[in-house]
Write a protein that holds these residues in place. Structure first.
Motif, mmCIF file in Angstrom:
data_model
loop_
_atom_site.group_PDB
_atom_site.id
_atom_site.type_symbol
_atom_site.label_atom_id
_atom_site.label_comp_id
_atom_site.label_asym_id
_atom_site.label_seq_id
_atom_site.Cartn_x
_atom_site.Cartn_y
_atom_site.Cartn_z
ATOM 1 N N ALA A 98 33.544 -10.087 29.622
ATOM 2 C CA ALA A 98 33.329 -10.664 28.294
ATOM 3 C C ALA A 98 33.098 -12.168 28.354
ATOM 4 O O ALA A 98 32.681 -12.772 27.358
ATOM 5 C CB ALA A 98 34.521 -10.358 27.393
ATOM 6 N N CYS A 99 33.358 -12.781 29.503
ATOM 7 C CA CYS A 99 33.153 -14.221 29.687
ATOM 8 C C CYS A 99 31.681 -14.505 29.986
ATOM 9 O O CYS A 99 30.905 -13.614 30.316
ATOM 10 C CB CYS A 99 34.040 -14.739 30.815
ATOM 11 N N ASP A 100 31.315 -15.774 29.921
ATOM 12 C CA ASP A 100 29.919 -16.169 30.137
ATOM 13 C C ASP A 100 29.589 -16.426 31.594
ATOM 14 O O ASP A 100 28.475 -16.144 32.042
ATOM 15 C CB ASP A 100 29.610 -17.437 29.330
ATOM 16 N N ILE A 101 30.523 -17.005 32.323
ATOM 17 C CA ILE A 101 30.289 -17.386 33.716
ATOM 18 C C ILE A 101 31.470 -16.888 34.540
ATOM 19 O O ILE A 101 32.624 -17.115 34.178
ATOM 20 C CB ILE A 101 30.137 -18.912 33.856
ATOM 21 N N ILE A 102 31.180 -16.197 35.642
ATOM 22 C CA ILE A 102 32.213 -15.556 36.443
ATOM 23 C C ILE A 102 32.220 -16.175 37.836
ATOM 24 O O ILE A 102 31.238 -16.061 38.582
ATOM 25 C CB ILE A 102 31.977 -14.031 36.524
ATOM 26 N N LEU A 103 33.335 -16.834 38.179
ATOM 27 C CA LEU A 103 33.520 -17.464 39.480
ATOM 28 C C LEU A 103 34.659 -16.751 40.189
ATOM 29 O O LEU A 103 35.721 -16.534 39.607
ATOM 30 C CB LEU A 103 33.865 -18.945 39.322
ATOM 31 N N ALA A 104 34.467 -16.394 41.451
ATOM 32 C CA ALA A 104 35.488 -15.623 42.169
ATOM 33 C C ALA A 104 35.731 -16.178 43.554
ATOM 34 O O ALA A 104 34.807 -16.645 44.227
ATOM 35 C CB ALA A 104 35.067 -14.156 42.272
ATOM 36 N N ALA A 151 30.275 -7.870 44.269
ATOM 37 C CA ALA A 151 30.175 -8.272 42.865
ATOM 38 C C ALA A 151 29.055 -9.289 42.673
ATOM 39 O O ALA A 151 28.313 -9.245 41.680
ATOM 40 C CB ALA A 151 31.502 -8.861 42.381
ATOM 41 N N LEU A 152 28.905 -10.198 43.638
ATOM 42 C CA LEU A 152 27.817 -11.170 43.590
ATOM 43 C C LEU A 152 26.467 -10.479 43.752
ATOM 44 O O LEU A 152 25.509 -10.768 43.018
ATOM 45 C CB LEU A 152 28.020 -12.209 44.695
ATOM 46 N N ARG A 153 26.377 -9.547 44.670
ATOM 47 C CA ARG A 153 25.111 -8.854 44.936
ATOM 48 C C ARG A 153 24.608 -8.089 43.724
ATOM 49 O O ARG A 153 23.415 -8.103 43.419
ATOM 50 C CB ARG A 153 25.279 -7.889 46.127
ATOM 51 N N ILE A 154 25.523 -7.440 42.998
ATOM 52 C CA ILE A 154 25.099 -6.638 41.848
ATOM 53 C C ILE A 154 25.008 -7.457 40.562
ATOM 54 O O ILE A 154 24.649 -6.927 39.515
ATOM 55 C CB ILE A 154 26.038 -5.428 41.631
ATOM 56 N N GLY A 155 25.351 -8.739 40.652
ATOM 57 C CA GLY A 155 25.208 -9.610 39.490
ATOM 58 C C GLY A 155 26.426 -9.713 38.607
ATOM 59 O O GLY A 155 26.367 -10.370 37.562
ATOM 60 N N PHE A 156 27.531 -9.090 39.011
ATOM 61 C CA PHE A 156 28.736 -9.175 38.188
ATOM 62 C C PHE A 156 29.342 -10.571 38.275
ATOM 63 O O PHE A 156 29.792 -11.126 37.271
ATOM 64 C CB PHE A 156 29.758 -8.122 38.625
ATOM 65 N N ALA A 157 29.376 -11.142 39.459
ATOM 66 C CA ALA A 157 29.876 -12.500 39.654
ATOM 67 C C ALA A 157 28.700 -13.456 39.792
ATOM 68 O O ALA A 157 27.665 -13.108 40.363
ATOM 69 C CB ALA A 157 30.756 -12.572 40.899
ATOM 70 N N HIS A 158 28.882 -14.670 39.271
ATOM 71 C CA HIS A 158 27.827 -15.681 39.397
ATOM 72 C C HIS A 158 27.964 -16.490 40.685
ATOM 73 O O HIS A 158 26.970 -16.907 41.267
ATOM 74 C CB HIS A 158 27.872 -16.637 38.204
ATOM 75 N N GLU A 159 29.200 -16.757 41.106
ATOM 76 C CA GLU A 159 29.457 -17.537 42.317
ATOM 77 C C GLU A 159 30.678 -16.954 43.032
ATOM 78 O O GLU A 159 31.655 -16.568 42.381
ATOM 79 C CB GLU A 159 29.761 -19.001 41.979
ATOM 80 N N ALA A 219 35.088 -19.909 48.810
ATOM 81 C CA ALA A 219 36.391 -19.845 49.482
ATOM 82 C C ALA A 219 37.494 -20.125 48.472
ATOM 83 O O ALA A 219 37.298 -20.878 47.504
ATOM 84 C CB ALA A 219 36.442 -20.864 50.619
ATOM 85 N N GLY A 220 38.643 -19.523 48.682
ATOM 86 C CA GLY A 220 39.742 -19.687 47.733
ATOM 87 C C GLY A 220 40.104 -21.130 47.479
ATOM 88 O O GLY A 220 40.372 -21.522 46.327
ATOM 89 N N ASP A 221 40.073 -21.952 48.534
ATOM 90 C CA ASP A 221 40.445 -23.356 48.357
ATOM 91 C C ASP A 221 39.333 -24.190 47.731
ATOM 92 O O ASP A 221 39.512 -25.380 47.479
ATOM 93 C CB ASP A 221 40.909 -23.973 49.678
ATOM 94 N N ALA A 222 38.182 -23.574 47.482
ATOM 95 C CA ALA A 222 37.064 -24.268 46.827
ATOM 96 C C ALA A 222 36.888 -23.836 45.371
ATOM 97 O O ALA A 222 35.999 -24.343 44.681
ATOM 98 C CB ALA A 222 35.768 -24.032 47.598
ATOM 99 N N LEU A 223 37.734 -22.900 44.914
ATOM 100 C CA LEU A 223 37.548 -22.340 43.571
ATOM 101 C C LEU A 223 37.772 -23.385 42.480
ATOM 102 O O LEU A 223 37.021 -23.445 41.500
ATOM 103 C CB LEU A 223 38.480 -21.146 43.368
ATOM 104 N N ASP A 224 38.785 -24.208 42.632
ATOM 105 C CA ASP A 224 39.032 -25.265 41.641
ATOM 106 C C ASP A 224 37.845 -26.220 41.540
ATOM 107 O O ASP A 224 37.420 -26.595 40.440
ATOM 108 C CB ASP A 224 40.296 -26.052 41.984
ATOM 109 N N ALA A 225 37.322 -26.621 42.697
ATOM 110 C CA ALA A 225 36.201 -27.565 42.707
ATOM 111 C C ALA A 225 34.951 -26.953 42.093
ATOM 112 O O ALA A 225 34.226 -27.625 41.340
ATOM 113 C CB ALA A 225 35.916 -28.030 44.137
ATOM 114 N N LYS A 226 34.685 -25.686 42.404
ATOM 115 C CA LYS A 226 33.515 -25.024 41.814
ATOM 116 C C LYS A 226 33.672 -24.892 40.306
ATOM 117 O O LYS A 226 32.716 -25.109 39.544
ATOM 118 C CB LYS A 226 33.323 -23.646 42.460
ATOM 119 N N THR A 227 34.881 -24.566 39.840
ATOM 120 C CA THR A 227 35.124 -24.471 38.401
ATOM 121 C C THR A 227 34.901 -25.824 37.738
ATOM 122 O O THR A 227 34.264 -25.913 36.675
ATOM 123 C CB THR A 227 36.559 -23.976 38.138
ATOM 124 N N ALA A 228 35.402 -26.889 38.362
ATOM 125 C CA ALA A 228 35.218 -28.236 37.814
ATOM 126 C C ALA A 228 33.740 -28.604 37.760
ATOM 127 O O ALA A 228 33.281 -29.247 36.791
ATOM 128 C CB ALA A 228 35.981 -29.252 38.655
#
Length: 262
Positions: free
Chosen positions: A120-126, A174-182, A185-194
Motif C-alpha cells: 500500500a506504500c508508494d516506495i519500497i526499500l528492503a 522481490a526486486l526482480r518482480i517489481g515488488f521492491a524498488h531498491e 545492504a542492511g547497514d545501508a538501509l538508513d542512508a538509502k531511505t534518507a
C-alpha cells in the motif's frame, strides 16, 4: 498522538511510523489496524508533514496477523468476520490513498498481511537479507484483503505464483518482480531511505500529491479522447496553481522555490 502498538516520530517535515511489537514479530491485531488508520489519517492532513516512512522495530518487519487475534477470529460469525476484515481493508486503503508519499523501510522478514502494508506504500526499500512470503494458503486462507495492493505491486503473473505456492522468496526476487524498488545492504538501509526522502521533500508538495493521484487514476485507462481531455485539464490546473507558477518562475530565475525556503 498516543499509541500502544506504534511509535510516531516527526523530525522536520518527515514522519516515521514504526510498528512496535517486536516480541510478536510486529504481527498486527485489531489495535494495530485501528492505530495505523488513525496515524495515517492524521499525517495525511498535516501541513507540516511532507513524507512518511513506515518502519518496524525488531528482527522482523511484520509477520502478518497476530496469533491471538486469529484465535479470536476462529469463533467469529460470518458477519463478525466480514466486519473485522473490512477494518483491515479500510486501513490499507487509508495508507494507499494518503496524500503524502509513503516509503516502506523493510529491515526484516515480511509475511502475509505485512506484505499488504508494504504494497500500500508508494516506495519500497528492503535490506538484502529480508524474505517475503504470502503464506495464507498454508493455513487454508487466501490473501483477499491485501490482494488489490499486492497484485498492483508485483503484477498478476508473480501474484499467480506466490499466492498459490506460499513460497518464501528473497529481497532480490522481490526486486526482480517489481515488488521492491531498491534492495541494499542492511547497514545501508538508513542512508538509502534518507536519500529517497531528500528527493521527495525537495519537490513541490502539491505536485507530489497530484502526481501520486495521477498514477493511481490513470493506470489502466484507455488512451481515448476522455483520457486526453482529463490529462490536459490536470496539467492546465497545476500550471495555474500557486506552486506550479512558483516552480516555473524559480527555475527561470535560477533560485530555490519557496517550498525549499521554509
Amino acid at each position: 498522538m498516543e499509541f500502544e502498538t506504534l511509535k510516531l516520530v516527526i523530525e522536520g517535515n518527515v514522519a516515521t511510523v514504526t510498528l512496535n511489537r517486536p516480541d510478536v514479530r510486529n504481527a498486527f491485531n485489531e489495535t494495530t489496524i485501528a492505530e495505523l488508520a488513525r496515524a495515517f489519517e492524521g499525517l495525511g492532513r498535516s501541513d507540516m508533514v511532507r513524507a512518511i516512512v513506515l518502519a518496524a522495530n525488531g528482527a522482523a518487519f511484520c509477520a502478518g496477523a497476530d496469533l491471538n487475534w486469529m484465535k479470536k477470529m476462529a469463533g467469529y460469525t460470518h458477519a463478525e468476520n466480514q466486519a473485522d476484515a473490512l477494518q483491515l481493508a479500510q486501513m490499507l486503503r487509508t495508507i494507499y490513498l494518503c496524500p503524502k508519499p509513503v516509503v516502506a523501510k523493510i529491515q526484516g522478514d515480511c509475511y502475509a498481511g505485512g506484505m499488504g502494508l508494504v504494497a500500500a506504500c508508494d516506495i519500497i526499500l528492503a535490506a538484502e537479507d529480508v524474505h517475503f512470503c504470502l503464506s495464507e494458503v498454508r493455513l487454508g486462507l487466501i490473501p483477499a484483503t491485501i490482494s488489490p495492493y499486492v497484485i498492483k505491486a508485483m503484477g498478476e503473473n508473480a501474484a499467480r505464483r506466490y499466492f498459490l505456492t506460499a513460497e518464501r522468496f528473497s529481497a532480490q526476487e522481490a526486486l526482480r518482480i517489481g515488488f521492491a524498488h531498491e534492495v541494499v545492504a542492511g547497514d545501508a538501509l538508513d542512508a538509502k531511505t534518507a536519500e529517497v526522502l531528500k528527493a521527495l521533500t525537495g519537490n513541490s508538495p502539491h505536485a507530489v500529491a497530484q502526481a501520486k493521484t495521477l498514477v493511481r487514476e490513470i493506470v489502466g485507462q484507455p488512451v481515448d479522447d476522455a483520457l486526453l481531455a482529463d490529462t490536459a485539464e490536470r496539467i492546465a490546473q497545476i500550471r495555474a496553481s500557486e506552486q506550479g507558477r512558483e516552480g516555473v518562475q524559480s527555475f527561470l530565475d535560477k533560485r530555490k522555490p519557496s517550498w525549499l525556503m521554509g
